[in-house]
Motif scaffolding. Structure first.
Motif, PDB file in Angstrom:
ATOM      1  N   UNK A   1     -26.560 -65.768  81.384  1.00  0.00           N
ATOM      2  CA  UNK A   1     -27.955 -65.602  81.771  1.00  0.00           C
ATOM      3  C   UNK A   1     -28.804 -65.311  80.532  1.00  0.00           C
ATOM      4  N   UNK A   2     -30.048 -65.818  80.538  1.00  0.00           N
ATOM      5  CA  UNK A   2     -30.870 -65.749  79.331  1.00  0.00           C
ATOM      6  C   UNK A   2     -31.007 -64.326  78.802  1.00  0.00           C
ATOM      7  N   UNK A   3     -31.293 -63.364  79.684  1.00  0.00           N
ATOM      8  CA  UNK A   3     -31.568 -62.011  79.191  1.00  0.00           C
ATOM      9  C   UNK A   3     -30.317 -61.314  78.668  1.00  0.00           C
ATOM     10  N   UNK A   4     -29.162 -61.684  79.192  1.00  0.00           N
ATOM     11  CA  UNK A   4     -27.911 -61.147  78.640  1.00  0.00           C
ATOM     12  C   UNK A   4     -27.675 -61.742  77.255  1.00  0.00           C
ATOM     13  N   UNK A   5     -27.848 -63.065  77.145  1.00  0.00           N
ATOM     14  CA  UNK A   5     -27.707 -63.727  75.845  1.00  0.00           C
ATOM     15  C   UNK A   5     -28.729 -63.166  74.858  1.00  0.00           C
ATOM     16  N   UNK A   6     -29.934 -62.923  75.331  1.00  0.00           N
ATOM     17  CA  UNK A   6     -30.993 -62.348  74.497  1.00  0.00           C
ATOM     18  C   UNK A   6     -30.568 -60.989  73.945  1.00  0.00           C
ATOM     19  N   UNK A   7     -30.043 -60.130  74.805  1.00  0.00           N
ATOM     20  CA  UNK A   7     -29.636 -58.782  74.400  1.00  0.00           C
ATOM     21  C   UNK A   7     -28.560 -58.827  73.323  1.00  0.00           C
ATOM     22  N   UNK A   8     -27.530 -59.630  73.545  1.00  0.00           N
ATOM     23  CA  UNK A   8     -26.439 -59.663  72.575  1.00  0.00           C
ATOM     24  C   UNK A   8     -26.816 -60.449  71.318  1.00  0.00           C
ATOM     25  N   UNK A   9     -27.808 -61.340  71.444  1.00  0.00           N
ATOM     26  CA  UNK A   9     -28.348 -61.994  70.248  1.00  0.00           C
ATOM     27  C   UNK A   9     -28.971 -60.964  69.318  1.00  0.00           C
ATOM     28  N   UNK A  10     -29.719 -60.026  69.897  1.00  0.00           N
ATOM     29  CA  UNK A  10     -30.305 -58.949  69.099  1.00  0.00           C
ATOM     30  C   UNK A  10     -29.213 -58.144  68.395  1.00  0.00           C
ATOM     31  N   UNK A  11     -28.182 -57.787  69.147  1.00  0.00           N
ATOM     32  CA  UNK A  11     -27.119 -56.926  68.612  1.00  0.00           C
ATOM     33  C   UNK A  11     -26.306 -57.643  67.535  1.00  0.00           C
ATOM     34  N   UNK A  12     -25.889 -58.884  67.829  1.00  0.00           N
ATOM     35  CA  UNK A  12     -25.086 -59.647  66.880  1.00  0.00           C
ATOM     36  C   UNK A  12     -25.811 -59.816  65.558  1.00  0.00           C
ATOM     37  N   UNK A  13     -27.077 -60.205  65.627  1.00  0.00           N
ATOM     38  CA  UNK A  13     -27.815 -60.495  64.402  1.00  0.00           C
ATOM     39  C   UNK A  13     -28.247 -59.242  63.652  1.00  0.00           C
ATOM     40  N   UNK A  14     -28.289 -58.117  64.334  1.00  0.00           N
ATOM     41  CA  UNK A  14     -28.559 -56.852  63.651  1.00  0.00           C
ATOM     42  C   UNK A  14     -27.359 -56.435  62.806  1.00  0.00           C
ATOM     43  N   UNK A  15     -26.148 -56.755  63.283  1.00  0.00           N
ATOM     44  CA  UNK A  15     -24.931 -56.245  62.643  1.00  0.00           C
ATOM     45  C   UNK A  15     -24.283 -57.258  61.702  1.00  0.00           C
ATOM     46  N   UNK A  16     -23.830 -58.381  62.246  1.00  0.00           N
ATOM     47  CA  UNK A  16     -22.960 -59.275  61.480  1.00  0.00           C
ATOM     48  C   UNK A  16     -23.599 -59.848  60.210  1.00  0.00           C
ATOM     49  N   UNK A  17     -24.819 -60.413  60.231  1.00  0.00           N
ATOM     50  CA  UNK A  17     -25.353 -61.032  59.016  1.00  0.00           C
ATOM     51  C   UNK A  17     -25.589 -60.069  57.858  1.00  0.00           C
ATOM     52  N   UNK A  18     -25.661 -58.774  58.149  1.00  0.00           N
ATOM     53  CA  UNK A  18     -25.832 -57.806  57.059  1.00  0.00           C
ATOM     54  C   UNK A  18     -24.620 -57.801  56.137  1.00  0.00           C
ATOM     55  N   UNK A  19     -23.508 -58.335  56.612  1.00  0.00           N
ATOM     56  CA  UNK A  19     -22.332 -58.474  55.739  1.00  0.00           C
ATOM     57  C   UNK A  19     -22.621 -59.378  54.538  1.00  0.00           C
ATOM     58  N   UNK A  20     -23.545 -60.316  54.679  1.00  0.00           N
ATOM     59  CA  UNK A  20     -23.813 -61.246  53.583  1.00  0.00           C
ATOM     60  C   UNK A  20     -24.484 -60.549  52.403  1.00  0.00           C
ATOM     61  N   UNK A  21     -25.621 -59.831  52.583  1.00  0.00           N
ATOM     62  CA  UNK A  21     -26.165 -59.097  51.433  1.00  0.00           C
ATOM     63  C   UNK A  21     -25.250 -57.970  50.969  1.00  0.00           C
ATOM     64  N   UNK A  22     -24.471 -57.421  51.904  1.00  0.00           N
ATOM     65  CA  UNK A  22     -23.575 -56.328  51.526  1.00  0.00           C
ATOM     66  C   UNK A  22     -22.472 -56.818  50.593  1.00  0.00           C
ATOM     67  N   UNK A  23     -21.865 -57.963  50.920  1.00  0.00           N
ATOM     68  CA  UNK A  23     -20.827 -58.498  50.030  1.00  0.00           C
ATOM     69  C   UNK A  23     -21.431 -59.017  48.721  1.00  0.00           C
ATOM     70  N   UNK A  24     -22.671 -59.532  48.790  1.00  0.00           N
ATOM     71  CA  UNK A  24     -23.348 -59.908  47.548  1.00  0.00           C
ATOM     72  C   UNK A  24     -23.600 -58.686  46.672  1.00  0.00           C
ATOM     73  N   UNK A  25     -23.944 -57.570  47.315  1.00  0.00           N
ATOM     74  CA  UNK A  25     -24.165 -56.338  46.562  1.00  0.00           C
ATOM     75  C   UNK A  25     -22.866 -55.850  45.916  1.00  0.00           C
ATOM     76  N   UNK A  26     -21.736 -55.993  46.639  1.00  0.00           N
ATOM     77  CA  UNK A  26     -20.437 -55.633  46.066  1.00  0.00           C
ATOM     78  C   UNK A  26     -20.142 -56.521  44.865  1.00  0.00           C
ATOM     79  N   UNK A  27     -20.370 -57.834  45.024  1.00  0.00           N
ATOM     80  CA  UNK A  27     -20.119 -58.763  43.917  1.00  0.00           C
ATOM     81  C   UNK A  27     -21.020 -58.463  42.731  1.00  0.00           C
TER      82      UNK A  27
END
Length: 383
Positions: free
Chosen positions: A90-116
């Motif tokens: 359902x759209x609103x369920x997908x919407x909710x977890x879209x917010x959560x996923x994108x708040x958490x997972x993509x931050x790994x990219x600048x974080x690993x760049x910062x480590x490098x």
């Protein structure tokens, strides 16, 4: 584990998932019945949440010693967030977890760049040489998911992301020696506010925002458009893979090939590549043109990213690098992609492939910003 193999292993695990997520997440959203406007909204909001995640989470990583522990939390948090999509389409369920996923997972990219970036300072790590492992894993993810979709269906996009994050969860717990550490008497005097008041840094963010923002239609709708025109999943995977192959080549050769290049020169050629690439994708379905256009990913992404890393490491004081890295990721990449992805979603339904021509126009102001920023410098705070 030494820094180079640790980063190679963990970048591979993280970018393997990204190779599935970036080109095919829109396809998964379409497979559960969402319309193009909803997909554009979700992807755009996702990029906006990346902005919030980067600013909020990276803000807590005030010392280099916290970089790896934070990355471990984000991997497992990202895994749990993706599991949420199994509950309902359902759209609103997908919407909710879209917010959560994108708040958490993509931050790994600048974080690993910062480590490098930290290990570049500590052990003279060749950034381009280690970053190519992430690009190689991206290819593996994109190629494998194309095969999986053709044989098992589009539902396996989510299954493969979850499996990939399980692998990443084990890799991230390997110890690195030497680990990132604070160097000398680094202070926290260069916060977000000080950088955002600096004209040279703002000009840099604008350059990156336009270059990366011009990728929004490609990232979100190229797979959908090519699929609608009869391209198979394996052909779409091959097109995406071509771009990343040339990205790897550029990363591998960067220290030798681009020695002495200034950030401005890197930005200039990245913009040239963007204009040519988006015009080609927007006007042709001929694979003899599309594959060479995809090779320009080595310009539009790699040169822009190398220019950013060079700008951050050479033009900023050492104590400002983590803050600069965060703002580059949050504003120069995530915010710009959020805004332009929503715009792309609104335009795609009516313009189809012509939306890529709009992306070429978006990149054009970069030429002025490069010229305008040549005399600007980053100033140090008064002692």
């Amino acid at each position: 584990m030494l820094p180079y193999p640790w980063l190679a292993l963990n970048l591979s695990a993280i970018y393997l998932v990204l190779g599935i997520f970036s080109p095919f997440w829109g396809v998964w959203l379409e497979s559960v019945g969402l319309k193009s406007e909803q997909i554009g909204l979700l992807l755009g909001i996702g990029f906006a949440m990346r902005l919030c995640g980067s600013l909020t989470i990276m803000r807590q990583v005030r010392r280099a010693e916290l970089l790896i522990p934070a990355a471990r939390i984000l991997v497992w948090g990202g895994l749990l967030s993706f599991v949420g999509f199994y509950f309902s389409s359902q759209f609103w369920v997908v919407f909710l977890f879209t917010l959560l996923v994108n708040f958490i997972y993509p931050t790994l990219l600048p974080l690993t760049d910062a480590i490098a970036s930290r290990m570049v300072l500590q052990v003279n790590l060749d950034y381009g040489n280690v970053r190519l492992w992430g690009s190689a894993a991206f290819i593996v993810g994109t190629t494998l998911i194309g095969i999986v979709i053709e044989h098992l269906g589009q539902s396996w996009i989510l299954h493969c992301i979850v499996l990939g994050l399980l692998v990443a969860g084990f890799c991230i717990h390997m110890p690195m020696k030497p680990a990132p550490r604070t160097i000398g008497q680094e202070s926290e005097s260069h916060g977000y506010g000080m950088l955002l008041r600096n004209r040279a840094f703002l000009n840099f963010l604008a350059i990156e925002a336009l270059i990366f923002g011009s990728h929004s239609a490609y990232n979100s709708f190229s797979a959908i458009y090519w699929h609608s025109q009869g391209f198979s999943a394996s052909t779409i995977s091959a097109l995406w893979t071509t771009g990343v192959v040339f990205e790897i080549i550029m990363f591998a050769a960067s220290r030798r090939l681009l020695a002495g290049w200034s950030p401005e020169r890197l930005f200039f050629w990245a913009t040239i590549g963007a204009v040519i690439r988006w015009i080609t994708i927007g006007t042709s379905l001929n694979l003899w043109f599309l594959f060479p256009a995809q090779a320009l990913h080595s310009f539009t992404y790699t040169l822009a990213h190398l220019g950013a890393m060079q700008f951050l490491s050479q033009r900023l004081p050492r104590e400002a690098i983590i803050s600069g890295q965060t703002l580059y990721s949050a504003i120069g990449q995530s915010l710009s992609l959020a805004l332009f992805t929503v715009l792309s979603g609104m335009m795609y339904r009516h313009m189809q492939q012509h939306v890529f021509l709009v992306m070429a126009v978006i990149a054009l102001p970069v030429f002025y910003l490069i010229w305008h920023g040549k005399r600007m410098t980053i100033s140090r705070p008064a002692q």
